[in-house]
Design a protein around this motif. Structure first.
Motif, PDB file in Angstrom:
ATOM      1  N   ALA A 171       0.843  -1.206   0.000  1.00 49.71           N
ATOM      2  CA  ALA A 171       0.000   0.000   0.000  1.00 49.71           C
ATOM      3  C   ALA A 171       0.875   1.252   0.000  1.00 49.71           C
ATOM      4  CB  ALA A 171      -0.918  -0.005   1.221  1.00 49.71           C
ATOM      5  N   GLU A 172       1.935   1.209   0.794  1.00 53.07           N
ATOM      6  CA  GLU A 172       2.840   2.360   0.893  1.00 53.07           C
ATOM      7  C   GLU A 172       3.472   2.668  -0.470  1.00 53.07           C
ATOM      8  OE1 GLU A 172       5.422   1.957   4.349  1.00 53.07           O
ATOM      9  OE2 GLU A 172       6.753   3.516   3.591  1.00 53.07           O
ATOM     10  N   THR A 173       3.893   1.617  -1.163  1.00 50.26           N
ATOM     11  CA  THR A 173       4.515   1.793  -2.477  1.00 50.26           C
ATOM     12  C   THR A 173       3.515   2.356  -3.496  1.00 50.26           C
ATOM     13  OG1 THR A 173       5.862  -0.127  -1.975  1.00 50.26           O
ATOM     14  CG2 THR A 173       5.838   0.582  -4.260  1.00 50.26           C
ATOM     15  N   ILE A 174       2.301   1.835  -3.477  1.00 48.84           N
ATOM     16  CA  ILE A 174       1.289   2.304  -4.440  1.00 48.84           C
ATOM     17  C   ILE A 174       0.977   3.781  -4.211  1.00 48.84           C
ATOM     18  CG2 ILE A 174      -1.160   2.099  -5.109  1.00 48.84           C
ATOM     19  CD1 ILE A 174      -0.876  -0.954  -4.582  1.00 48.84           C
ATOM     20  N   PHE A 175       0.705   4.157  -2.981  1.00 51.20           N
ATOM     21  CA  PHE A 175       0.375   5.563  -2.699  1.00 51.20           C
ATOM     22  C   PHE A 175       1.549   6.487  -3.020  1.00 51.20           C
ATOM     23  CE2 PHE A 175      -3.039   4.357   0.649  1.00 51.20           C
ATOM     24  CZ  PHE A 175      -4.061   4.534  -0.263  1.00 51.20           C
ATOM     25  N   ALA A 176       2.750   6.066  -2.645  1.00 56.83           N
ATOM     26  CA  ALA A 176       3.928   6.916  -2.898  1.00 56.83           C
ATOM     27  C   ALA A 176       4.091   7.151  -4.399  1.00 56.83           C
ATOM     28  CB  ALA A 176       5.175   6.267  -2.309  1.00 56.83           C
ATOM     29  N   LYS A 177       3.819   6.128  -5.195  1.00 57.17           N
ATOM     30  CA  LYS A 177       3.937   6.268  -6.650  1.00 57.17           C
ATOM     31  C   LYS A 177       2.858   7.214  -7.197  1.00 57.17           C
ATOM     32  CE  LYS A 177       4.119   3.369 -10.878  1.00 57.17           C
ATOM     33  NZ  LYS A 177       4.216   4.548 -11.697  1.00 57.17           N
ATOM     34  N   TRP A 178       1.672   7.096  -6.674  1.00 59.70           N
ATOM     35  CA  TRP A 178       0.592   8.010  -7.097  1.00 59.70           C
ATOM     36  C   TRP A 178       1.015   9.459  -6.882  1.00 59.70           C
ATOM     37  CZ3 TRP A 178      -4.979   6.411  -5.098  1.00 59.70           C
ATOM     38  CH2 TRP A 178      -5.349   5.186  -5.665  1.00 59.70           C
ATOM     39  N   ILE A 179       1.546   9.720  -5.699  1.00 54.34           N
ATOM     40  CA  ILE A 179       1.887  11.094  -5.319  1.00 54.34           C
ATOM     41  C   ILE A 179       3.061  11.600  -6.161  1.00 54.34           C
ATOM     42  CG2 ILE A 179       2.803  12.499  -3.410  1.00 54.34           C
ATOM     43  CD1 ILE A 179      -0.171  11.853  -3.082  1.00 54.34           C
ATOM     44  N   THR A 180       4.055  10.746  -6.356  1.00 48.80           N
ATOM     45  CA  THR A 180       5.226  11.130  -7.159  1.00 48.80           C
ATOM     46  C   THR A 180       4.828  11.345  -8.617  1.00 48.80           C
ATOM     47  OG1 THR A 180       6.517   9.723  -5.712  1.00 48.80           O
ATOM     48  CG2 THR A 180       7.603  10.476  -7.706  1.00 48.80           C
ATOM     49  N   ASP A 181       4.065  10.414  -9.165  1.00 50.26           N
ATOM     50  CA  ASP A 181       3.654  10.537 -10.567  1.00 50.26           C
ATOM     51  C   ASP A 181       2.833  11.803 -10.810  1.00 50.26           C
ATOM     52  OD1 ASP A 181       4.935   8.165 -11.013  1.00 50.26           O
ATOM     53  OD2 ASP A 181       3.120   6.965 -11.364  1.00 50.26           O
ATOM     54  N   ALA A 182       2.039  12.195  -9.830  1.00 56.83           N
ATOM     55  CA  ALA A 182       1.189  13.378 -10.001  1.00 56.83           C
ATOM     56  C   ALA A 182       1.903  14.660  -9.574  1.00 56.83           C
ATOM     57  CB  ALA A 182      -0.097  13.209  -9.195  1.00 56.83           C
TER      58      ALA A 182
END
Ligand SMILES: *[C@@H]1O[C@H](CO)[C@@H](O)[C@H](O)[C@H]1NC(C)=O
Ligand SMILES: *[C@@H]1O[C@H](CO)[C@@H](O)[C@H](O)[C@H]1NC(C)=O
Ligand SMILES: *[C@@H]1O[C@H](CO)[C@@H](O)[C@H](O)[C@H]1NC(C)=O
Length: 592
Positions: A171-182
């Motif tokens: 979950a941590e990896t998925i959310f972190a990627k969302w935030i970085t990508d956006a």
């Protein structure tokens, strides 16, 4: 009817701004996403040389908090072309979803749409592989072969390409990627200043918030997506804490009462010296109550107590990946005398072991003396409950929760008085070694099941949850589906017997619509503020709404409301209904 927690009424004055000729760039090292600066219209102001540097930032929308609702809100704002920043005290984003709660709390996966659904789709995609770096301690086929029925549907739903169970680190990896990508800037380690001056308002318009470290964040709209509702409270928006009375909203489950169902303590003596009231109550039992019960135990309101908190632990069954339970600071077996008596009396009281991938668990409280630290979120000396306590007092309570839960596990694993079957159950597990590695394998975030609840435009009650229908034609912020669930508030003794006070769990027959009015305040309180977590609900209504996927849904809806308020030049309460519902649909939200 007793009065709810009074809200403060002082007026906010316009905070004088530092002259613009001091404008200059400051260090932005704490912004995770530097590349977003060009779009962020970040502005910084430094005070004259010699004084402490104060900085000021401006975005269209400020999101306060680190819960999954903060993440979906920020992402939706970005997708609608406005600038946004997340400001939060926590170092890691994702709230309970990244802190152990992998046993997704929803009773109907079909009502989870939008970005919330995207999260569970990303979980599916992550695990949809034979890769040994993803499946380290078992393989996907083995996990599938367990045929786990998760709460919203099958743990891995191959047909819908969605997965409801997951490890915290995923979950941590998925959310972190969302935030970085956006490219969403995150100002972490920033607590809102809860004193006067922490929020500036011009009439009902919030103009800025200031953090304890002295940073000011200006915006056109503010979204409080924290578990506590600190922005809401500091902005003088009305809220309640604790239980409403039976009479307040005509709710059957409301008020203070002794539980007659749920966990019981038959055959367990409450006194330090068995049978001797004068020896005092065991640790964990707060008070003795008279018989017959006094009025304040028969459906009365209570504005100072919250349902119990715990950590959702991620335990590992794989010996190579398990860290043994250790003795916490200040451990004494006598603190757990009630646990020992509960088990000796034959009650089951361990913890749940919902199976996450890779032989891990999401372990929650289960039984009369378990992970829930009943009474631990209340300070008997100051009579302050967690939400109203200062940051320092909250820190002390958080530490107490960790020590309590470590001590519980240590006792279960080591005391000679633990029945063998229970000791063997606990001995299978340790803390998952590859989770929360920066935090000694302990979850980052305490499970704050409930704190403040807004008294907003629509107060969602037991009736709204159980008789779904009332909002046809109104703005809908999403759907809820979970049972009405409050954990125990405290333990008391009456005539030599022990009772839980305040817990309930009632299944719902079907999902229900959450009106948009439940995420916006009354207009006189604020016109540019939305609240997807400490929403406007009674304690009973909140018992169903307070779930992570629902928070994600409401975070996205709050963002749509905030962006529309900017575009339409209106108060958040007045955004156009047709446009709002159209935007909700195109965002993939489920509305019925
Ligand atoms: C800077 O802030 C610190 C901590 O708030 C304070 O002790 C100190 O006096 C301040 N310095 C100046 C020059 O204002
Ligand atoms: C998964 O593990 C089982 C049991 O060890 C094994 O029989 C099976 O071949 C494995 N499947 C894959 C795809 O690795
Ligand atoms: C240690 O535990 C005892 C009871 O078990 C309690 O009274 C005391 O306040 C605790 N001390 C600290 C420093 O937490």
């Amino acid at each position: 009817m007793t009065s709810p927690k009074p809200h403060r009424t002082q007026r906010w004055s316009w905070r004088p701004q530092i002259p613009s000729f001091f404008l200059l760039l400051c260090s932005l090292s704490y912004i995770i996403s530097i590349s977003s600066l060009s779009q962020a219209s970040a502005e910084s102001i430094a005070a004259p040389a010699g004084s402490n540097i104060t900085t000021s930032f401006q975005y269209d929308i400020i999101v306060y908090g680190s819960t999954p609702a903060a993440i979906t809100a920020a992402l939706q704002v970005k997708q609608m072309g406005k600038t946004v920043a997340i400001v939060c005290p926590e170092a890691v984003l994702g709230g309970l979803t990244t802190s152990g709660l992998g046993w997704t709390d929803s009773k109907d996966g079909n009502v989870i749409g939008g970005l919330a659904r995207k999260f569970y789709q990303d979980v599916f995609t992550h695990y949809d592989t034979d890769s040994k770096t993803v499946w380290k301690h078992e393989n996907r086929t083995e996990y599938l072969d367990m045929h786990i029925e998760a709460q919203p549907g099958p743990a891995i739903d191959e047909g819908n390409k969605i997965q409801w169970t997951f490890e915290p680190r995923v979950a941590e990896t998925i959310f972190a990627k969302w935030i970085t990508d956006a490219n969403i800037p995150v100002y972490s380690g920033e607590q809102i200043n809860r004193d006067k001056g922490g929020v500036t308002k011009a009439g009902p318009t919030i103009t800025s918030i200031t953090t304890v470290s002295g940073k000011t964040f200006k915006g056109a709209q503010f979204i409080d997506a924290g578990y506590e509702g600190d922005l809401m409270a500091t902005a003088n928006i009305q809220y309640r804490v604790g239980r409403d009375s039976h009479g307040d909203y005509g709710e059957k489950l409301a008020g203070v009462f002794l539980e007659t169902t749920g966990d019981t303590y038959d055959g367990v003596d409450p006194y330090v010296k068995r049978g001797d009231e004068s020896s005092g109550l065991l640790h964990g039992i707060e008070d003795s109550v008279a018989s017959p019960l006094p009025m304040d135990f028969t459906g009365a309101s209570d504005s100072i107590r919250l349902q119990s908190f715990n950590y959702r632990l991620c335990l590992s069954k794989e010996p190579k990946n398990a860290v043994p339970f250790t003795k916490p600071d200040n451990y004494s077996e006598s603190t757990y005398e009630l646990l020992l008596r509960v088990l000796e009396a034959g009650h089951k009281s361990t913890f749940s072991d919902q199976a996450m991938p890779n032989k891990k668990t999401d372990s929650n409280s289960d039984g009369p003396f378990s992970f829930d630290f009943v009474g631990g979120n209340f300070d008997a000396e100051t009579k302050l409950t967690y939400s109203e306590a200062s940051y320092a007092q909250r820190e002390a309570m958080i530490k107490r929760h960790k020590d309590y839960q470590m001590g519980y596990l240590y006792t279960m694993a080591h005391s000679s008085r633990i029945p063998e079957e229970h000791r063997q159950f606990v001995a299978q597990y340790g803390l998952a070694k590859d989770e929360f590695v920066s935090n000694e394998n302990w979850p980052y975030q305490l499970y704050i099941r409930e704190a403040r609840r807004m008294q907003g435009q629509h107060i969602l009650t037991q009736n709204d949850v159980q008789n779904a229908a009332g909002y046809i034609g109104g703005k809908v912020a999403g759907m809820g589906s979970y049972s009405i669930d409050s954990h125990v508030v405290r333990r008391v003794a009456q005539e030599g017997k022990i009772y839980n006070e305040g817990g309930f769990y009632v299944m719902n027959s079907k999902p229900y619509a959450i009106p948009y009015g439940a995420i916006v305040p009354k207009k006189q309180d604020a016109t540019n503020f939305l609240n997807p977590v400490t929403v406007s609900a009674s304690h009973v209504g909140f018992g169903s709404i307070r779930m992570e996927p629902t928070y994600m849904v409401l975070g996205q809806s709050a963002a749509i409301g905030a962006v529309h308020a900017i575009e339409q030049g209106r108060a958040v309460q007045d955004v156009d209904q047709k446009k709002f519902m159209a935007a909700m649909k195109s965002a993939g939200q489920r509305l019925g």
